[in-house]
Structure formats: C-alpha cells, structure tokens
Design an enzyme around this catalytic site. Structure first.
Site, PDB file in Angstrom:
ATOM      1  N   THR A   1     -20.951   9.952 157.911  1.00  0.00           N
ATOM      2  CA  THR A   1     -21.905   8.869 157.592  1.00  0.00           C
ATOM      3  C   THR A   1     -21.504   8.295 156.239  1.00  0.00           C
ATOM      4  OG1 THR A   1     -23.449  10.505 156.700  1.00  0.00           O
ATOM      5  CG2 THR A   1     -23.801   9.779 158.968  1.00  0.00           C
TER       6      THR A   1
ATOM      7  N   LYS B   1     -19.942  17.457 158.384  1.00  0.00           N
ATOM      8  CA  LYS B   1     -20.248  16.191 157.731  1.00  0.00           C
ATOM      9  C   LYS B   1     -21.461  16.433 156.838  1.00  0.00           C
ATOM     10  CE  LYS B   1     -23.067  13.487 158.184  1.00  0.00           C
ATOM     11  NZ  LYS B   1     -24.442  13.252 157.553  1.00  0.00           N
TER      12      LYS B   1
ATOM     13  N   THR C   1     -27.161  19.872 153.906  1.00  0.00           N
ATOM     14  CA  THR C   1     -27.177  18.738 154.876  1.00  0.00           C
ATOM     15  C   THR C   1     -27.427  19.059 156.333  1.00  0.00           C
ATOM     16  OG1 THR C   1     -26.032  17.149 153.621  1.00  0.00           O
ATOM     17  CG2 THR C   1     -25.626  16.991 155.920  1.00  0.00           C
TER      18      THR C   1
ATOM     19  N   ASN D   1     -28.450   5.562 147.188  1.00  0.00           N
ATOM     20  CA  ASN D   1     -29.651   5.949 147.910  1.00  0.00           C
ATOM     21  C   ASN D   1     -30.796   4.959 147.784  1.00  0.00           C
ATOM     22  OD1 ASN D   1     -29.045   8.527 149.271  1.00  0.00           O
ATOM     23  ND2 ASN D   1     -28.436   9.080 147.196  1.00  0.00           N
TER      24      ASN D   1
ATOM     25  N   SER E   1     -31.278  -0.365 153.629  1.00  0.00           N
ATOM     26  CA  SER E   1     -31.584  -1.802 153.564  1.00  0.00           C
ATOM     27  C   SER E   1     -30.529  -2.627 154.301  1.00  0.00           C
ATOM     28  CB  SER E   1     -31.655  -2.248 152.112  1.00  0.00           C
ATOM     29  OG  SER E   1     -32.665  -1.538 151.452  1.00  0.00           O
TER      30      SER E   1
END
Lengths: 418, 418
Positions: free
Chosen positions: A176, A203, A214, A413, A418
């Site tokens: 990502t 990842k 994560t 972040n 957005s």
C-alpha cells in the site's frame, strides 16, 4: 534473502540466510507453493493489487495469528474461521481496500472472494477445493467496499498466473504505502540431499503496533509440520518480533500472519530448529517493516535491561516507543534523555527513579536518574538510534523497535484518504 | 476573564465570568493576594522567568494535586510535603528550567529557593514565614540544574515587586512555549456588600496528558474555606477539566495545581457553589491550554456517549485522542471515521463493533459500524472539530479534549532542547 537491511548487532534481523536458497523468493522459496501477483483493477493505474498463494501439498497444514483490535475487518473474521480447521489450500490477498467497517455486505464480499478462488482452483486443477480452505486478507482504506466487479475476474487472472517463482510478484501486489516489497527466507536450505526452508512476504508501513504490527504476512515452508507444530512455532516467533514493533502505536483492524506448510521436503525438523527459522524470517520481515515505516527518518532500537520481569521490560519499552515528544527529539537528533525518563515514569514497572540509567548510542547520558556523560558526545546522525534504559530492578530484558515522528509522517497520514 | 477563547457550546469553558471582577486578574483577582513576575535571568534575553504569589490571609489554607508520573521533579517532591500541612503562605514559580531529574543537588536547590522566599518575605513583612509554608514550582527543560546565582537574587526582586494587581505579570513569568499567558476568574464577584471569587493562572502547551494536563496552575480565592474544603473542590474540579485534556499523550514530571484561600472575603460559600466556581476557572484554563497547544491547528472535542460507565467513556475518548493516525487525519481535514473505530477497538470498554456510531461535526459518517452519511458533507475547516462516538452500551458520557498532530508540533519538539 531479499530486501533485508544490513542487520545491526543484536537486531531481530541479525543472522539470517540459508546456505542454498531455491530460485523462488518469499512465499515460493519453499517447495510445494505457487504464487501470483496481478493487477485486477482494484487500485487505479494498473498497479498490482491482487496476490494469490497456493499450497500444492502434499500437506496443507496452517496456523495464523490475527490483530487483537476488537474492530476486525471482514477478511479477519473469515480467516479466523478458516484457520480453526488448521488446513489452508490458498490465501488470496488484495491491496486497495481493507474491507473493514463494511458491515454485512463486506463479509459477503469476503465470502464471495473465497468461493471464487475455490471454484477457479478447482476448475484449473481438477481437484476439489472448498471455500473453507481459502484464507482472505485485505489492506487499504477502512470503510470502503471492495470493487467486486474488478476483484472477482482478477481471481481468474491470478490463478492463470500462478507459478513456482511468483513470490516477488505476490509481495509487490500487497503493497500500500510501502515503498519496497518485503520478502525473507531462512532455514537450512534446499539441496539435492533434502533440507527445508521457511519463506515469507509482508506488507505494512503504518499502523504498526502491539498485539501485532500492521500488517499482512504470509509465511510458507516445505518442512513437514502439522498444524499444532506450526501454531506453536508461529506464536513463539511473533511474540518477540512483530509484537515488539511499535511504529506509531496504532493497531490495525486487518493484521494477519499466516504460516502454511506443504510438507514437500518430506523432512520434519526438530521443533526448536523449525521455530528458530520461523523466528528469523519474522525478525527479518519485522525489521523491514520498521525500515519502511511511513515518513520515518530513524529506526529506533529501545533495549530495556535490568527489569524485574519481561513484561515490565516490554511495558517500559513500549511507553518510550509511544512517546511523541521522545520520537520528535530523535527526529531532531536531540539526545533528550529527560523524555525517556518521563515515559518510564508513566509505567507500572518496578523501578526507583533515582536508579535509572539511560544510554543513547552508547553514551550514558543519564546515570542514577540525573545527567551524566556529556550529551554532546552522542552522535545521532545515522539511520539507527539505540536507546538503552536500565531499570536496576532485576535481570529481564526486551527490545522494542519504533520510528521517529516526522513532518513526513504527518503529511502522509493527513492526506492518505483524501 | 483574560485570554479566554470564545466558549463553544458544551465546551468546558462555557459559562464563566463574574458580575463584578476586581481590578486584579488571575491570582490577584481574589482579595488577600499579591503577586509579581520578574526577570531573574534564568532565561536569556531579559524575559520574565520568576513568579511569586503571596497569601496575606487572614487564612492560609491550601490544597494541591500533582502529576501521577512516578518520575517527579524536585519542586513536586518538595511541594507535596508542604501541602501535607494544608497551609501555604507563598508559591514561587520559575520558568527556564524544570529542575527534574537533577538528583540530590536539584532538591537542595528547591529547598534553598523556599528558604530564600521565606527569609525575604520575613524581612519585608516583619512576620515570620517558614520555608515549610512555601510551595515551589518549576517548568522548562528536564535534566538541567537551575542557575541559583540568578534565581536567588531574583527572589528579592520579586518580593519587592509584589502588588495587588500582579496577576498578569505572574502569569507571564511562567510561560515556556506558551504563546499567550493564561488567566481566568469565576464566582459571584466582589462588591461592597461582600462576595468572593476564584481566580487563577496556568502555563502549559506541550506534555499535556492524563493524570494531569501539563502544567503549572495556581488558583486563589478570598472565600473562607479550610484545607479540606479546598481539597474536595479541587479534586472534583480537576477530574473533569485538566484530567480530560490529552493534547499529546505525554505526562510531565512537573504538573502541579495549587488552590490557595485567603478567607479575606469573610464569606464561606456553600460547597457546591464553591466547587462550581473552581471548576469553571479550571475549565476555562484547560480550554486555554488546548487552544495554545504546541503546533496545533485544531482543537478536537471528543464526546463519548452511550458508554456503560464513565470510566469506559474516558478510556475510549483518550484512546481516540492519542491515536496519531486520527490526529493526522483531523489535521488534513479528513473525516476518517475508520481511524476512530480502529482506536475504539483497542480499548476494553463495553461495545459491539457493529453497533458503533460516529459523527464528525454533526454528520453521522458511521452508523452501526459501517459508512453512513456522505463524508463530503463534513466541514472541517474551522478550528474546532467535534467528534461524537456512540457506544450503544449504556448512558454514561465523557468529553476529552485534544489537538491535531502537525508538522509544526514535530518541528517545535525536535528542536526544543537543541
């Protein structure tokens, strides 16, 4: 080993590496596995976004650990159920959407994905695969439904692309905000005379936190180990690796670590030797996660010594790792040991404030709770910063890894969704 | 009231203000108090850095609450002892150095400061003042010794400068990274017919966290209340004000809130009325701290509703307030409710993930744990951002205040001690 940073002395990545690594990397380093990474159109722009890992056996044993966050994504809920049987034939992973906080529809989407993988593998291979043997992992934005009209056809593409050296493509497809793909291999290696390996991919670059850092991780091995043996090795390995990474204190809804065994080597290693190989792959991948954390400019190794218990050492290490003021100070290359003491002071660990010692990059800037060696002697210009906090309360130790807090972290972040 | 931001509906600052505030502000709003703020040379460049507050009685009752950090600065250790007697004649406060983690020498410096204040007040006033009646507060860098050769002569300057309208100068002298000084007043007000007030000053802009936000706060009142009454009022007032501010999750070694009563009004108010006045001053000052937090561009009001208990509501609010990813999202004016759910999921509060609702600035972007109203309807351009998290588990509520995480925060705190 691929993508591994130079291991520092005492780092979790220290000492890795097989003698004879097979041509496949990551999840296809072990015999008995095929993998693929394809662009299904979940992400814009043709990026790889769908990975598939298939265990061709003869054994199909599996174990898994999952996020301890109580808000769990649909794929985590699904895969927990799949893992209860201790057998997994395939893992399908997508980036581009976490399928978390998506309600009943989200769970139906995960179910449909597993059904699709099972059907496609059955059609391709001739042998019957059930959806209950297919684990699902997703990563990306929370609260957004997956584009199933892109994902489901992508499964067919992935099945068609499965290959014995697809480990790298699979590792790339789960990225990502990662800037590099992450794979690792350990174990005695595969030779004509036998041998076995543990390989894996990961990842994760933000939301690194306790309970699990994560992240999505798939580990594979051709060792002949049953589900109970995998479970024991995986829990011991993650306890001192992924569980000790605390990049930004934020725990994900999607964390998953899976370990699959094909048994293709025909070798059942001693449990301690197997656990150590799993631990080394986990440590290597954990180190790569820290090194690639969002916006970070420093990797911070916090070693707590002289603790009354290992739990105390972990609590103190995590408190330091989560202190924003300390993380900012490290970013500014400021050996601000007062912030370390401040963080220690918020814990319930056994210690006396006037017996605390702190070293930064080997300089004991604090002894007995007060200033000691000259802080100007501390060189913090390198990427790795080592903090030692000595509690003078016992003999237990723990190492926690974290990152500095940077303007880049804030930028990445604040704009992410957005 | 000085420096109070416009109180938002439901904010802790809402409703303040006396009918007839006397000319003195802050700690000199109440009769029976004199104060001063002088430049002793602790800071460079002639900035005000030493404040003195003196209670001229007739009563000299006092109460205090202190940081719950186990690493406590020398002045905190000293003042805790002073407060045990429930009587304080003077409070001396310095900026420019926290005198924390300074070992036995640091404690001797605090003791010497109290002795100096006692001697100077005795010499100036003719009545005997003992060091045991002098509370000491320090703020600034941790781990650095105070320049006593500047501080001690500064005490003489401060005693000479004591005046009945010295409240503002005292409030200015305790500023560190504060951009404005902070004072507040509440109570029925002082008139010819009687009446009483509670006034106060505060400093603090970083290290705002639970157990106590930042900070140094001195409150004064001319109400005639004994030490036990002050203690009860102060604990109730701080519980729902300073204790509910969590700007950056970092707890200071120096947090101190003192409440001094002179009894000069001759009036003993009903306990609930007095507590409410103290709470209003605390709420006003707490709001000013949030508004002036280091590098912040947003004030975030997190209201947790439908909690099974108030403790649950506070735990959930604090978890959201400390989530760096959420704080970055607010900075980016991104109504990222997934990060709110993620933070809730790490708590032990009673809730079901599929019953969680989240509103941001009045728009219910999440209902029943999944996306609801259009996130594009959320306007986050203002300074204040209101988040409501509804747990659907009971009737308890709590409000926690925090700030966004910004590049300016990182910058300010990476360079602070360099």
């Amino acid at each position: 080993m691929t993508q591994a940073p130079t291991p520092a002395a005492g780092s979790p990545a220290a000492g890795s590496a097989a003698t004879a690594v097979p041509p496949g990397t990551g999840v296809t380093a072990a015999r008995g596995f095929r993998a693929a990474g394809v662009a299904a159109g979940i992400k814009d722009g043709g990026a790889l976004d769908l990975a598939l890992v298939v265990n061709d056996g003869p054994r199909r044993a599996a174990a898994g650990v999952f996020t301890s966050n109580r808000v769990q994504a649909a794929p985590v809920q699904w895969s927990r159920q799949v893992l209860k049987a201790g057998a997994v034939t395939a893992v399908v992973l997508n980036s581009g959407g976490a399928n978390a906080c998506t309600g009943p529809t989200g769970f139906q989407d995960t179910h449909a994905t597993a059904e699709k993988v099972a059907a496609a593998l059955t059609a391709a291979g001739g042998t019957e695969v059930g959806a209950g043997e297919v684990a699902v992992c997703s990563t990306g934005l929370i609260g957004v439904h997956l584009p199933m009209d892109a994902l489901l056809p992508g499964v067919d593409t992935a099945v068609a692309a499965l290959t014995g050296d697809g480990g790298e493509a699979a590792a790339r497809a789960i990225m990502t905000t990662d800037t590099v793909h992450k794979t690792a291999v350990a174990g005695p290696g595969t030779t004509a005379a036998g041998g076995w390996v543990v390989g894996g991919m990961a990842k994760g670059a933000g939301m690194l936190a306790p309970g699990l850092a994560t992240m999505l991780v798939v580990l594979t091995t051709d060792a002949d180990v049953d589900a109970a043996g995998l479970d024991a090795a995986l829990r011991e390995a993650t306890r001192t690796t992924f569980d000790r990474v605390d990049s930004d204190g934020c725990m994900s809804t999607n964390d998953t670590v899976l370990l699959l065994a094909s048994g293709a080597s025909g070798t059942t290693p001693p449990a301690d030797e197997f656990t150590e190989a799993v631990r080394r792959v986990c440590a290597d991948l954990a180190q790569q996660l820290v090194h690639d954390a969002e916006g970070a400019s420093k990797d911070i190794r916090i070693e707590v010594t002289g603790a009354a218990t290992e739990d105390d050492a972990v609590e103190v290490g995590r408190s330091i790792a989560r202190n924003n003021l300390f993380k900012c100070a490290v970013h500014g290359e400021d050996p601000n040991w007062g912030r370390v003491l401040s963080a220690i002071g918020t814990t319930s660990a056994a210690f006396e404030p006037d017996r605390l010692d702190v070293a930064i990059n080997g300089v004991w800037v604090c002894r007995a709770g007060a200033a000691a060696e000259d802080r100007d002697l501390v060189d913090m210009t390198g990427r790795e910063v080592r903090v030692t906090a000595h509690l003078a309360a016992g003999d237990a130790t723990a190492v926690i890894w974290t990152n500095d807090l940077t303007a880049d972290y804030v930028h990445e972040n604040s704009a992410y969704s957005s």
